[in-house]
Design an enzyme around this catalytic site. Structure first.
Site, short mmCIF file in Angstrom:
data_model
loop_
_atom_site.label_atom_id
_atom_site.label_comp_id
_atom_site.label_asym_id
_atom_site.label_seq_id
_atom_site.Cartn_x
_atom_site.Cartn_y
_atom_site.Cartn_z
N HIS A 183 46.72 39.90 34.72
CA HIS A 183 46.65 38.55 35.28
C HIS A 183 45.38 37.89 34.73
O HIS A 183 44.32 38.49 34.70
CB HIS A 183 46.60 38.64 36.81
N CYS A 237 48.79 35.85 42.94
CA CYS A 237 48.66 36.16 41.51
C CYS A 237 49.45 37.40 41.11
O CYS A 237 49.51 37.74 39.93
CB CYS A 237 47.19 36.32 41.15
N ASN A 269 42.94 30.10 35.30
CA ASN A 269 43.70 31.00 36.16
C ASN A 269 44.90 30.24 36.73
O ASN A 269 44.72 29.32 37.51
CB ASN A 269 42.78 31.51 37.27
#
Lengths: 82, 333
Positions: free
Chosen positions: B258, B122, B289
């Site tokens: 993020h 990520c 996500n």
């Protein structure tokens, strides 16, 4: 100077109030964070980190699960605080 | 000793354009609840996620990337033939050789650019952006295409009630090129390999192939440990990135963390004490996500919806499996 059990519970009550919006007077030693106070697993992390700062104590992730009630947390802090 | 002539770079670099691609299929929480015992209310309260996009067989890692890259090129006003390097960050492209960056570069219309994949979970976008900036400043490429792309639906255990609702698919791309003034700040980045068990693929591919495990590998995480690290340790990293760029929270226009989980975003904002005027990306609600893709996707949406504008100063921070992280301050394209 190390905080007394009473001071720790009062401090935890303020923390839980700020993070989860629970009235200070509802945060008693025999109350379960998840079942009685509606503190979910992520809010519990926030409570733990705030308690670490306030009482100068380290509470590792693996120990957090054992802290079911406010009393459990107060005992842990009393035992481990610097 | 012979004298070696150095490359001629640009004094600074900037993001010139951004583009995103979200798969056509929108998946609401009701679909997730077909395979786990949970509720819409529980999922929303723990993650802030209401819907996510899942890719069809045709929406491959390369196909989504090409779409996002095309938009980023148009936004930057740059022709594909000007691209000198292509960097693709992904953990969910199932064919490791050759690097998918080469196929994407070719399909976009770039002419023999350097092209390679990176793996930084990520934090992949921040890692790619940092590499791109270095290439432009050092002179190895004038324009760099950076893509974060994932098909995390392929690595999701739909029977795991802690993660089944989290992940989504998509691609985000930026073009990085020369600038006369600083527009990408110093990167504060790093890794904490001692925490590699916190977020990980359940089993290696070869273990699955050998038949010792029946379940296809998926991404798993220790929720509370990730939450603590993300909120409290990453807030420190975010602050370091602001300090390194000489930007105060008051100077900041936009915060693009993020998009892991709304609770992490909310707590980070609180811990960082960001002023009210700072626009915070909350794309996770409808995108889930998407790992390396989440920051450019959120950036594109903020600009497209007018919540942020070109020239705004934005703090971006990525963090995830490794554990790894990267934060920097950028001027929005």
């Amino acid at each position: 100077m190390a905080a007394t059990q009473e001071e720790i519970v009062a401090g935890l009550a303020e923390i839980v109030n700020e993070i989860a919006g629970i009235p200070v007077e509802d945060v008693e030693v025999d109350k379960s964070f998840t079942d009685d106070l509606d503190v979910d697993s992520l809010s519990m992390v926030e409570v733990v980190v705030a308690a670490e700062e306030r009482f100068d104590v380290k509470i590792p992730d693996e120990d957090v699960k054992a802290l079911r009630t406010v009393g459990d947390a107060a005992d842990y802090i009393a035992k481990h605080q610097a | 000793m012979s004298k070696i002539k150095p490359a001629q770079g640009s004094p600074y670099a900037r993001i010139l354009g951004v583009g995103g691609y979200r798969p056509t299929r929108v998946v609401p929480n009701e679909v997730i609840l077909e395979t786990i015992d949970s509720s819409d209310e529980w999922i929303r309260s723990r993650s802030g996620i209401a819907t996510r996009h899942w890719a069809s067989p045709q929406e491959t890692v390369a196909a989504m990337s090409v779409e996002a890259a095309g938009k980023a090129l148009a936004d930057a006003g740059i022709g594909a033939e000007q691209i000198g390097a292509v960097i693709v960050s992904t953990v969910s492209h199932f064919k490791q050789t050759p690097a998918v960056a080469t196929e994407i570069a070719d399909r976009v219309g770039a002419v023999k650019p350097a092209a390679f994949d990176i793996s930084a979970g990520c934090a992949g976008f921040g890692y790619g952006l940092t590499l791109a900036k270095s290439l432009v400043v050092e002179g190895s490429a004038k324009y760099v295409l950076v893509i974060g792309v994932e098909r995390l639906s392929d690595l999701t255990d739909l029977e795991d009630r802690a993660t089944a609702f989290l992940f989504g698919d998509g691609a985000g791309a930026v073009i990085v090129g020369p600038s006369d003034e600083p527009a990408i700040g110093p990167t504060v980045w790093g890794s904490e390999g001692d925490k590699s068990e916190t977020i990980k693929q359940t089993v290696p591919w070869d273990e699955y192939r050998s038949g010792t495990v029946e379940k296809f590998p998926a991404i798993t995480q220790e929720g509370q440990a990730v939450f603590r690290w993300a909120v409290f340790e990453m807030a420190k990293v975010a602050q370091q990135a602001l300090d390194a760029a000489g930007i105060s929270a008051d100077d900041l226009d936009v915060f693009i963390p993020h998009q892991a989980n709304m609770r992490i975003i909310d707590s980070m904002v609180k811990t960082l004490k960001l002023p009210e005027h700072v626009t915070v990306a909350r794309d996770v609600e409808t995108t889930g996500n998407t790992s390396a893709a989440s920051i450019p996707l959120a950036m594109e949406r903020l600009l497209a919806t007018g919540q942020a504008k070109s020239g705004d100063t934005a703090l971006v921070i990525g963090f995830g499996a490794g554990l790894v992280y990267a934060a920097t301050v950028v001027t929005l394209p």
